[in-house]
Design a protein around this motif. Structure first.
Motif, PDB file in Angstrom:
ATOM      1  N   TRP A  39       0.837  -1.199   0.000  1.00  0.00           N
ATOM      2  CA  TRP A  39       0.000   0.000   0.000  1.00  0.00           C
ATOM      3  C   TRP A  39       0.868   1.243   0.000  1.00  0.00           C
ATOM      4  O   TRP A  39       1.762   1.392   0.835  1.00  0.00           O
ATOM      5  N   ARG A  40       0.586   2.158  -0.922  1.00  0.00           N
ATOM      6  CA  ARG A  40       1.306   3.433  -1.032  1.00  0.00           C
ATOM      7  C   ARG A  40       0.326   4.584  -0.870  1.00  0.00           C
ATOM      8  O   ARG A  40      -0.774   4.554  -1.416  1.00  0.00           O
ATOM      9  N   GLN A  41       0.746   5.588  -0.134  1.00  0.00           N
ATOM     10  CA  GLN A  41      -0.134   6.746   0.042  1.00  0.00           C
ATOM     11  C   GLN A  41      -0.196   7.558  -1.241  1.00  0.00           C
ATOM     12  O   GLN A  41       0.800   7.728  -1.933  1.00  0.00           O
ATOM     13  N   VAL A  42      -1.393   8.021  -1.543  1.00  0.00           N
ATOM     14  CA  VAL A  42      -1.634   8.898  -2.683  1.00  0.00           C
ATOM     15  C   VAL A  42      -1.938  10.297  -2.161  1.00  0.00           C
ATOM     16  O   VAL A  42      -1.399  11.280  -2.649  1.00  0.00           O
ATOM     17  N   THR A  43      -2.808  10.371  -1.159  1.00  0.00           N
ATOM     18  CA  THR A  43      -3.107  11.643  -0.501  1.00  0.00           C
ATOM     19  C   THR A  43      -3.161  11.422   0.998  1.00  0.00           C
ATOM     20  O   THR A  43      -3.444  10.321   1.472  1.00  0.00           O
ATOM     21  N   ARG A  44      -2.924  12.500   1.736  1.00  0.00           N
ATOM     22  CA  ARG A  44      -2.885  12.394   3.200  1.00  0.00           C
ATOM     23  C   ARG A  44      -3.344  13.713   3.802  1.00  0.00           C
ATOM     24  O   ARG A  44      -2.932  14.782   3.357  1.00  0.00           O
ATOM     25  N   SER A  45      -4.169  13.606   4.824  1.00  0.00           N
ATOM     26  CA  SER A  45      -4.540  14.761   5.637  1.00  0.00           C
ATOM     27  C   SER A  45      -4.305  14.364   7.088  1.00  0.00           C
ATOM     28  O   SER A  45      -4.607  13.235   7.489  1.00  0.00           O
ATOM     29  N   ASP A  46      -3.736  15.274   7.872  1.00  0.00           N
ATOM     30  CA  ASP A  46      -3.420  14.910   9.251  1.00  0.00           C
ATOM     31  C   ASP A  46      -3.600  16.082  10.203  1.00  0.00           C
ATOM     32  O   ASP A  46      -3.656  17.241   9.796  1.00  0.00           O
ATOM     33  N   HIS A  47      -3.698  15.713  11.474  1.00  0.00           N
ATOM     34  CA  HIS A  47      -3.836  16.665  12.579  1.00  0.00           C
ATOM     35  C   HIS A  47      -2.983  16.121  13.722  1.00  0.00           C
ATOM     36  O   HIS A  47      -3.285  15.062  14.266  1.00  0.00           O
ATOM     37  N   LEU A  66      -0.192  15.577  -1.370  1.00  0.00           N
ATOM     38  CA  LEU A  66      -0.395  14.725  -2.547  1.00  0.00           C
ATOM     39  C   LEU A  66       0.935  14.093  -2.934  1.00  0.00           C
ATOM     40  O   LEU A  66       1.950  14.787  -3.049  1.00  0.00           O
ATOM     41  N   TYR A  67       0.921  12.773  -3.120  1.00  0.00           N
ATOM     42  CA  TYR A  67       2.138  12.002  -3.356  1.00  0.00           C
ATOM     43  C   TYR A  67       2.094  11.292  -4.695  1.00  0.00           C
ATOM     44  O   TYR A  67       1.032  10.940  -5.183  1.00  0.00           O
ATOM     45  N   ARG A  68       3.258  11.071  -5.247  1.00  0.00           N
ATOM     46  CA  ARG A  68       3.411  10.214  -6.425  1.00  0.00           C
ATOM     47  C   ARG A  68       4.703   9.429  -6.224  1.00  0.00           C
ATOM     48  O   ARG A  68       5.759  10.023  -5.986  1.00  0.00           O
ATOM     49  N   VAL A  73       4.379  15.711  -3.964  1.00  0.00           N
ATOM     50  CA  VAL A  73       4.495  16.519  -5.174  1.00  0.00           C
ATOM     51  C   VAL A  73       3.643  17.784  -5.121  1.00  0.00           C
ATOM     52  O   VAL A  73       3.847  18.691  -5.933  1.00  0.00           O
ATOM     53  N   ASP A  74       2.686  17.856  -4.194  1.00  0.00           N
ATOM     54  CA  ASP A  74       1.816  19.024  -4.150  1.00  0.00           C
ATOM     55  C   ASP A  74       1.081  19.056  -2.812  1.00  0.00           C
ATOM     56  O   ASP A  74       1.033  18.059  -2.094  1.00  0.00           O
ATOM     57  N   VAL A  75       0.520  20.215  -2.497  1.00  0.00           N
ATOM     58  CA  VAL A  75      -0.324  20.397  -1.321  1.00  0.00           C
ATOM     59  C   VAL A  75      -1.576  21.135  -1.774  1.00  0.00           C
ATOM     60  O   VAL A  75      -1.476  22.149  -2.461  1.00  0.00           O
ATOM     61  N   GLN A  76      -2.724  20.600  -1.437  1.00  0.00           N
ATOM     62  CA  GLN A  76      -4.001  21.242  -1.773  1.00  0.00           C
ATOM     63  C   GLN A  76      -4.545  21.913  -0.516  1.00  0.00           C
ATOM     64  O   GLN A  76      -4.654  21.284   0.527  1.00  0.00           O
ATOM     65  N   ARG A  77      -4.876  23.187  -0.626  1.00  0.00           N
ATOM     66  CA  ARG A  77      -5.414  23.967   0.501  1.00  0.00           C
ATOM     67  C   ARG A  77      -6.775  24.524   0.115  1.00  0.00           C
ATOM     68  O   ARG A  77      -7.305  24.207  -0.925  1.00  0.00           O
ATOM     69  N   GLY A  78      -7.336  25.355   0.961  1.00  0.00           N
ATOM     70  CA  GLY A  78      -8.589  26.023   0.627  1.00  0.00           C
ATOM     71  C   GLY A  78      -9.826  25.300   1.125  1.00  0.00           C
ATOM     72  O   GLY A  78     -10.915  25.551   0.632  1.00  0.00           O
TER      73      GLY A  78
END
Length: 111
Positions: A39-47, A66-68, A73-78
């Protein structure tokens, strides 16, 4: 939840009825043989507000890493304001709704 070879993985720590920390990940299995799981992470959100490397969703709001191929490779905010208690369920619903697009854009590539 599983989309073929993907799943949503949720881990959290709770004390006195409050969420202390959580990690929600959309993961994809890249195992090449039947029965092999990798299993590989694709996206992650944490606290993790009490950690030096962690985030506080109530102060900073939610974000997605966001991972590849194991690399961020990126961070999505908003995202809208969400409490720590409601954030894990919010992230699960977001991943369920967005899994197809996220896996297509950031999932492991076939060689």
């Amino acid at each position: 939840m599983e989309h073929g070879l993907s799943r949503i993985n949720l881990e959290m720590g709770v004390s006195d009825g409050k969420v202390d920390w959580f990690v929600v990940q959309l993961e994809q299995n890249v195992g090449q043989r039947y029965g092999k799981r990798d299993w590989r992470q694709v996206t992650r959100s944490d606290h993790h507000p009490d950690s030096a490397w962690g985030h506080d969703v109530e102060a900073e709001r939610l974000h997605l890493d966001l991972y590849r191929d194991g690399q961020k490779v990126d961070v999505q905010r908003g995202f809208p304001p969400v409490s720590a208690e409601n954030a894990p369920a919010y992230c699960e619903r977001f991943f369920e709704k967005s899994a197809g697009n996220l896996l297509e854009r950031y999932g492991p590539r076939s060689e």
